[in-house]
Motif scaffolding. Structure first.
Motif, PDB file in Angstrom:
ATOM      1  N   ASP A 196      47.793 -11.807 -41.456  1.00  0.00           N
ATOM      2  CA  ASP A 196      48.818 -10.775 -41.557  1.00  0.00           C
ATOM      3  C   ASP A 196      48.245  -9.370 -41.586  1.00  0.00           C
ATOM      4  OD1 ASP A 196      51.485 -12.405 -42.275  1.00  0.00           O
ATOM      5  OD2 ASP A 196      49.767 -13.334 -43.264  1.00  0.00           O
ATOM      6  N   LEU A 197      46.970  -9.259 -41.971  1.00  0.00           N
ATOM      7  CA  LEU A 197      46.329  -7.951 -42.113  1.00  0.00           C
ATOM      8  C   LEU A 197      44.831  -8.150 -42.022  1.00  0.00           C
ATOM      9  CD1 LEU A 197      46.918  -4.893 -42.893  1.00  0.00           C
ATOM     10  CD2 LEU A 197      46.356  -5.583 -45.248  1.00  0.00           C
ATOM     11  N   VAL A 198      44.147  -7.165 -41.444  1.00  0.00           N
ATOM     12  CA  VAL A 198      42.688  -7.176 -41.397  1.00  0.00           C
ATOM     13  C   VAL A 198      42.170  -5.950 -42.148  1.00  0.00           C
ATOM     14  CG1 VAL A 198      40.628  -7.048 -39.945  1.00  0.00           C
ATOM     15  CG2 VAL A 198      42.600  -8.401 -39.200  1.00  0.00           C
ATOM     16  N   HIS A 199      41.251  -6.164 -43.078  1.00  0.00           N
ATOM     17  CA  HIS A 199      40.463  -5.090 -43.663  1.00  0.00           C
ATOM     18  C   HIS A 199      39.154  -5.047 -42.875  1.00  0.00           C
ATOM     19  CE1 HIS A 199      42.474  -5.056 -47.926  1.00  0.00           C
ATOM     20  NE2 HIS A 199      43.207  -4.483 -46.989  1.00  0.00           N
ATOM     21  N   LEU A 200      39.042  -4.082 -41.986  1.00  0.00           N
ATOM     22  CA  LEU A 200      37.888  -4.019 -41.085  1.00  0.00           C
ATOM     23  C   LEU A 200      36.835  -3.102 -41.697  1.00  0.00           C
ATOM     24  CD1 LEU A 200      37.404  -5.353 -38.249  1.00  0.00           C
ATOM     25  CD2 LEU A 200      37.668  -3.053 -37.317  1.00  0.00           C
ATOM     26  N   ASN A 201      35.787  -3.714 -42.238  1.00  0.00           N
ATOM     27  CA  ASN A 201      34.734  -2.979 -42.938  1.00  0.00           C
ATOM     28  C   ASN A 201      33.372  -3.518 -42.539  1.00  0.00           C
ATOM     29  OD1 ASN A 201      36.719  -1.644 -44.699  1.00  0.00           O
ATOM     30  ND2 ASN A 201      36.932  -3.653 -45.665  1.00  0.00           N
ATOM     31  N   ASN A 202      32.414  -2.615 -42.370  1.00  0.00           N
ATOM     32  CA  ASN A 202      31.029  -3.045 -42.216  1.00  0.00           C
ATOM     33  C   ASN A 202      30.441  -3.254 -43.606  1.00  0.00           C
ATOM     34  OD1 ASN A 202      28.439  -3.582 -41.056  1.00  0.00           O
ATOM     35  ND2 ASN A 202      28.941  -2.190 -39.378  1.00  0.00           N
ATOM     36  N   SER A 203      29.204  -3.745 -43.666  1.00  0.00           N
ATOM     37  CA  SER A 203      28.574  -4.085 -44.943  1.00  0.00           C
ATOM     38  C   SER A 203      27.249  -3.357 -45.106  1.00  0.00           C
ATOM     39  CB  SER A 203      28.329  -5.593 -45.020  1.00  0.00           C
ATOM     40  OG  SER A 203      27.601  -5.924 -46.183  1.00  0.00           O
ATOM     41  N   ARG A 204      27.036  -2.836 -46.305  1.00  0.00           N
ATOM     42  CA  ARG A 204      25.756  -2.191 -46.619  1.00  0.00           C
ATOM     43  C   ARG A 204      24.671  -3.227 -46.920  1.00  0.00           C
ATOM     44  NH1 ARG A 204      27.300   1.740 -51.413  1.00  0.00           N
ATOM     45  NH2 ARG A 204      25.032   2.000 -51.460  1.00  0.00           N
ATOM     46  N   ASP A 205      25.069  -4.479 -47.050  1.00  0.00           N
ATOM     47  CA  ASP A 205      24.121  -5.520 -47.459  1.00  0.00           C
ATOM     48  C   ASP A 205      24.014  -6.612 -46.405  1.00  0.00           C
ATOM     49  OD1 ASP A 205      23.498  -4.630 -50.293  1.00  0.00           O
ATOM     50  OD2 ASP A 205      25.684  -4.707 -50.333  1.00  0.00           O
ATOM     51  N   GLU A 206      23.000  -7.422 -46.543  1.00  0.00           N
ATOM     52  CA  GLU A 206      22.720  -8.464 -45.569  1.00  0.00           C
ATOM     53  C   GLU A 206      23.679  -9.643 -45.725  1.00  0.00           C
ATOM     54  OE1 GLU A 206      18.610  -9.433 -45.937  1.00  0.00           O
ATOM     55  OE2 GLU A 206      17.928  -7.514 -45.097  1.00  0.00           O
ATOM     56  N   PHE A 207      23.682 -10.483 -44.704  1.00  0.00           N
ATOM     57  CA  PHE A 207      24.551 -11.659 -44.650  1.00  0.00           C
ATOM     58  C   PHE A 207      24.367 -12.548 -45.880  1.00  0.00           C
ATOM     59  CE2 PHE A 207      25.375 -16.051 -43.110  1.00  0.00           C
ATOM     60  CZ  PHE A 207      26.687 -15.881 -42.692  1.00  0.00           C
ATOM     61  N   ASP A 208      25.486 -13.036 -46.427  1.00  0.00           N
ATOM     62  CA  ASP A 208      25.508 -13.964 -47.554  1.00  0.00           C
ATOM     63  C   ASP A 208      24.922 -13.351 -48.823  1.00  0.00           C
ATOM     64  OD1 ASP A 208      26.284 -16.364 -48.678  1.00  0.00           O
ATOM     65  OD2 ASP A 208      24.454 -17.429 -48.124  1.00  0.00           O
ATOM     66  N   SER A 209      25.044 -12.039 -48.956  1.00  0.00           N
ATOM     67  CA  SER A 209      24.496 -11.346 -50.127  1.00  0.00           C
ATOM     68  C   SER A 209      25.352 -11.539 -51.364  1.00  0.00           C
ATOM     69  CB  SER A 209      24.385  -9.845 -49.838  1.00  0.00           C
ATOM     70  OG  SER A 209      25.692  -9.279 -49.702  1.00  0.00           O
ATOM     71  N   GLY A 210      26.651 -11.815 -51.165  1.00  0.00           N
ATOM     72  CA  GLY A 210      27.579 -11.876 -52.283  1.00  0.00           C
ATOM     73  C   GLY A 210      27.968 -10.511 -52.806  1.00  0.00           C
ATOM     74  N   ARG A 211      27.538  -9.436 -52.150  1.00  0.00           N
ATOM     75  CA  ARG A 211      27.808  -8.075 -52.630  1.00  0.00           C
ATOM     76  C   ARG A 211      28.875  -7.403 -51.765  1.00  0.00           C
ATOM     77  NH1 ARG A 211      22.234  -8.498 -53.452  1.00  0.00           N
ATOM     78  NH2 ARG A 211      21.718  -7.521 -51.460  1.00  0.00           N
ATOM     79  N   ASP A 212      29.833  -6.812 -52.421  1.00  0.00           N
ATOM     80  CA  ASP A 212      30.966  -6.174 -51.754  1.00  0.00           C
ATOM     81  C   ASP A 212      30.742  -4.662 -51.714  1.00  0.00           C
ATOM     82  OD1 ASP A 212      33.397  -5.398 -50.730  1.00  0.00           O
ATOM     83  OD2 ASP A 212      34.525  -5.791 -52.565  1.00  0.00           O
ATOM     84  N   ARG A 213      29.936  -4.221 -50.741  1.00  0.00           N
ATOM     85  CA  ARG A 213      29.673  -2.785 -50.575  1.00  0.00           C
ATOM     86  C   ARG A 213      29.937  -2.435 -49.114  1.00  0.00           C
ATOM     87  NH1 ARG A 213      24.211  -0.745 -52.991  1.00  0.00           N
ATOM     88  NH2 ARG A 213      23.344  -2.097 -51.362  1.00  0.00           N
ATOM     89  N   HIS A 214      30.999  -1.661 -48.891  1.00  0.00           N
ATOM     90  CA  HIS A 214      31.443  -1.372 -47.535  1.00  0.00           C
ATOM     91  C   HIS A 214      30.604  -0.263 -46.898  1.00  0.00           C
ATOM     92  CE1 HIS A 214      35.772  -2.919 -48.565  1.00  0.00           C
ATOM     93  NE2 HIS A 214      34.824  -3.798 -48.837  1.00  0.00           N
ATOM     94  N   ALA A 215      30.499  -0.339 -45.579  1.00  0.00           N
ATOM     95  CA  ALA A 215      29.839   0.696 -44.789  1.00  0.00           C
ATOM     96  C   ALA A 215      30.763   1.090 -43.644  1.00  0.00           C
ATOM     97  CB  ALA A 215      28.499   0.186 -44.243  1.00  0.00           C
ATOM     98  N   ASN A 216      30.506   2.251 -43.072  1.00  0.00           N
ATOM     99  CA  ASN A 216      31.274   2.673 -41.903  1.00  0.00           C
ATOM    100  C   ASN A 216      30.976   1.756 -40.722  1.00  0.00           C
ATOM    101  OD1 ASN A 216      30.662   5.649 -43.388  1.00  0.00           O
ATOM    102  ND2 ASN A 216      32.768   5.252 -42.726  1.00  0.00           N
TER     103      ASN A 216
END
Length: 259
Positions: A196-216
Motif C-alpha cells: 500500500d505504501l513504500v518508504h524508499l530509503n537508502n541505508s548508511r549501514d551494510e546489508f543485514d546490519s540490523g541498524r535503521d539509519r537512513h541515507a539519501n
C-alpha cells in the motif's frame, strides 16, 4: 505513481510539500517519542490539509507496540492506534503507518502475532479503524514481528483476512533486516497480496546490519538503481524518509528516473 516525503515537525506541511514538488506527504499527529502516547490535538491547518490535492499519510508513534505481552504497553498502544487513525482521518489521510513491533527475550512469538489479530478484532467490534493500518517491516531485533519474510508471513496469517490491514515496505529496513531487495516486491506480494505504501530509503549501514539509519537515495550502501526498481515494481505511493538536507534532490532524482 504519487511521490512525496516525510515532513518533519512542520507547522506548514502543505507548503513544505509544495516547495519540494511532492504529490503526497507523511506527517505525525503527535510527538512520536512521547511514551504517554497522548490523544492527538487537532492540527491548526486541518482545513488546508484536507482541501489540498496533496495526499497525506500519517506515521504513528514510535512507542506503539501492539504485539507486546506487557499489558502496560500493549493496551495503551491499541488505544493510540485507534486515536491516531481517527486523527489521520480528520486530515483526510490515506492510512496510518504502524511498525510491526517486537517481543522480549524468551517470549513466545505466537502470542505477539495473536495480539496483532486482537487489535483488528477488537476494533472491528467498534466499526473498524477510521483509516487503513499500514503495517511496516522493521530493521532489527531477534523477536521482531515484521523483520524477515518468515515473520511477515506469520503476521499476515494472523491479520491478512482484515480488509483494513495494509502493508508498508521500507527499503532500508528490509536491507538492514537481511532481505535482498532484488525481487522483494514480488516476494512480499506473494505473502500479503498487497503493498500500500513504500518508504524508499537508502541505508548508511551494510546489508543485514540490523541498524535503521537512513541515507539519501544516491549516498548509501544500496544501489540507487535497485531503489528505483523497487519503486517501479511496487507501483504504490512512495514516501522518502531520507535526510532532510537532501530529500528535495532525492525526490527530483526519483521522479526523473521513473519518467
Amino acid at each position: 505513481m504519487r511521490l512525496g516525503a516525510h515532513v518533519r515537525t512542520d507547522t506548514d506541511p502543505i507548503g513544505t510539500a509544495e516547495d519540494m514538488g511532492a504529490d503526497l506527504l507523511q506527517m505525525f499527529v503527535t510527538d512520536p517519542q512521547d511514551r504517554k502516547m497522548p490523544k492527538p490535538e487537532p492540527h491548526p491547518d486541518t482545513d488546508r490539509i484536507r482541501s489540498s490535492p496533496i495526499d497525506v499519510v500519517v506515521h504513528s508513534s514510535y512507542i506503539i507496540n501492539v504485539a507486546s505481552l506487557n499489558n502496560r504497553l500493549r493496551m495503551p498502544s491499541r488505544k493510540a492506534v485507534e486515536l491516531q487513525a481517527a486523527a489521520a482521518a480528520d486530515l483526510g489521510a490515506i492510512g496510518l503507518v504502524v511498525h510491526g513491533g517486537h517481543l522480549g527475550d524468551g517470549e513466545d512469538d505466537a502470542e505477539g502475532f495473536a495480539n496483532w489479530r486482537k487489535l483488528f478484532e477488537r476494533q472491528a467490534d467498534k466499526g473498524g479503524f477510521a483509516v487503513p493500518i499500514f503495517i511496516e517491516n522493521t530493521a532489527g531485533g531477534d523477536h521482531a514481528m515484521a523483520r524477515t519474510l518468515e515473520s511477515i508471513e506469520r503476521l499476515w496469517d494472523a491479520v491478512g483476512d482484515f480488509d483494513q490491514a495494509g502493508f508498508c515496505l521500507d527499503t532500508c529496513h528490509a536491507w538492514a533486516g537481511g532481505e535482498d531487495l532484488v525481487g522483494l516486491v514480488e516476494r512480499i506480494r506473494d505473502i500479503t497480496g498487497r503493498i500500500d505504501l513504500v518508504h524508499l530509503n537508502n541505508s548508511r549501514d551494510e546489508f543485514d546490519s540490523g541498524r535503521d539509519r537512513h541515507a539519501n537515495l544516491t549516498d548509501g550502501h544500496i544501489g540507487s538503481e535497485v531503489l528505483v526498481e523497487v519503486a517501479r515494481a511496487a507501483s504504490a505511493p512512495v514516501i522518502l524518509e531520507t535526510p532532510a538536507e537532501g530529500v528535495a534532490d532525492d525526490l527530483a532524482f526519483l521522479r526523473e528516473q521513473l519518467a
